[in-house]
Design an enzyme around this catalytic site. Structure first.
Site, short mmCIF file in Angstrom:
data_model
loop_
_atom_site.label_atom_id
_atom_site.label_comp_id
_atom_site.label_asym_id
_atom_site.label_seq_id
_atom_site.Cartn_x
_atom_site.Cartn_y
_atom_site.Cartn_z
CB CYS A 1 -0.92 -0.01 1.22
SG CYS A 1 -0.02 -0.26 2.73
CB CYS B 1 -2.35 -1.97 8.75
SG CYS B 1 -3.01 -1.32 7.22
#
Lengths: 126, 175
Positions: free
Chosen positions: A37, A106
């Site tokens: 990302c 994440c």
């Protein structure tokens, strides 16, 4: 995608944002990035002479889940020994924040940031 | 059939960008579901699938980053679904600095100028990375694929940064 309440809370009121002087010998810095990302995370730990984490700060450029994951770990690592801190796994983070599967990376980023900071600390001890 | 075969070209990072859109339009017409409006359900279904594949192929092939990633995936290296992090400190420091600069651009007296300088710097980096990537993808050296993969990972941060600068420019130009 709906964020969990805990993610929103950390995102809106991130804990321990900022940084310490990276040249201070008691400060360990971990830098990691997620190619999936393009998120970048810096985690700094203030570690005392007994290897206990006194304080932590972070700076993250990324999505809400990445910010929440790093904010959460700064709270979790405080008061822990470096061994206890490295034992924190991404699954603990993902579970606490109720991250959906597409946002698991994440939590991996936050786990790896702790490990990178601890590695930096250990390399400075030599 | 892979995307390159579908577009009738060799598997290569070098793609003629003047030919690609033409081939795309041609394939679009050939597979358009409307052409099969009077056909059987089976024919319609096949056309819809083929048409979707043409669209996917075009979007992957037209951008150098996704094209390079796709070439590696044909060689068995899947970057799209990897979750590993990178720890190259000097690269990440630079990313951090650029992002800080972008975050603080509103405090500058001439933010658009600062943005355009930042954009130039990142575009230059992307350009030289793409040149290296091209060489690694064409190379037969043992670790060339690994090196190509590393550049692709870095490019993802650079392209993201570039799109964030563009968003910021758009928001500042609205006034």
């Amino acid at each position: 995608m709906a964020y969990s309440e805990k993610v929103i809370d950390h995102y809106e009121n991130p804990r321990n944002v900022g940084g310490f002087d990276k040249n201070d010998p008691t400060i360990a810095t971990g830098m990691v990035g997620a190619p999936a990302c393009g998120d970048v995370m810096k985690l700094q730990l203030k570690i005392d002479a007994n290897g206990i984490i006194e304080d932590a700060k972070f700076k993250t450029y990324g999505c809400g889940s990445a910010i929440a994951s790093s904010s959460l770990v700064t709270e979790w690592v405080k008061g822990k020994s470096i061994d206890e801190a490295t034992a924190i796994s991404n699954m603990d983070i993902a579970e606490e924040l109720a991250l959906p599967p597409v946002k698991i990376h994440c939590s991996i980023l936050a786990e790896d940031a702790i490990k990178a900071a601890v590695e930096d600390y250990k390399s400075r001890q030599k | 059939m892979n995307y390159f075969e579908l577009f009738n070209m060799p598997v290569s990072f070098d793609v003629d960008l003047s030919v690609l859109p033409q081939t795309y339009q041609q394939l679009q017409r050939l597979t358009h579901p409307d052409k099969f409006a009077s056909g059987s359900e089976q024919q319609k279904l096949v056309a819809i699938q083929k048409n979707a594949q043409v669209n996917d192929a075009y979007s992957v092939l037209k951008s150098p980053l996704s094209r390079a990633e796709y070439i590696l995936s044909l060689r068995g290296i899947d970057l799209q679904h990897e979750q590993q992090t990178i720890k190259d400190t000097s690269f990440l420091m630079q990313q951090m600095e650029w992002r800080e600069e972008l975050a603080e651009v509103d405090q500058q007296s001439d933010p658009l100028n600062v943005l355009s300088a930042l954009e130039d710097e990142i575009s230059q980096t992307i350009k030289s990375d793409l040149a290296q990537l091209k060489a690694f993808l064409a190379s037969e050296e043992v670790d060339a694929e690994k090196q190509a993969a590393d550049i692709i990972r870095q490019l993802k941060f650079l392209y993201k940064m570039l799109s964030e600068i563009e968003l910021k420019e758009d928001s500042l130009s609205d006034f």
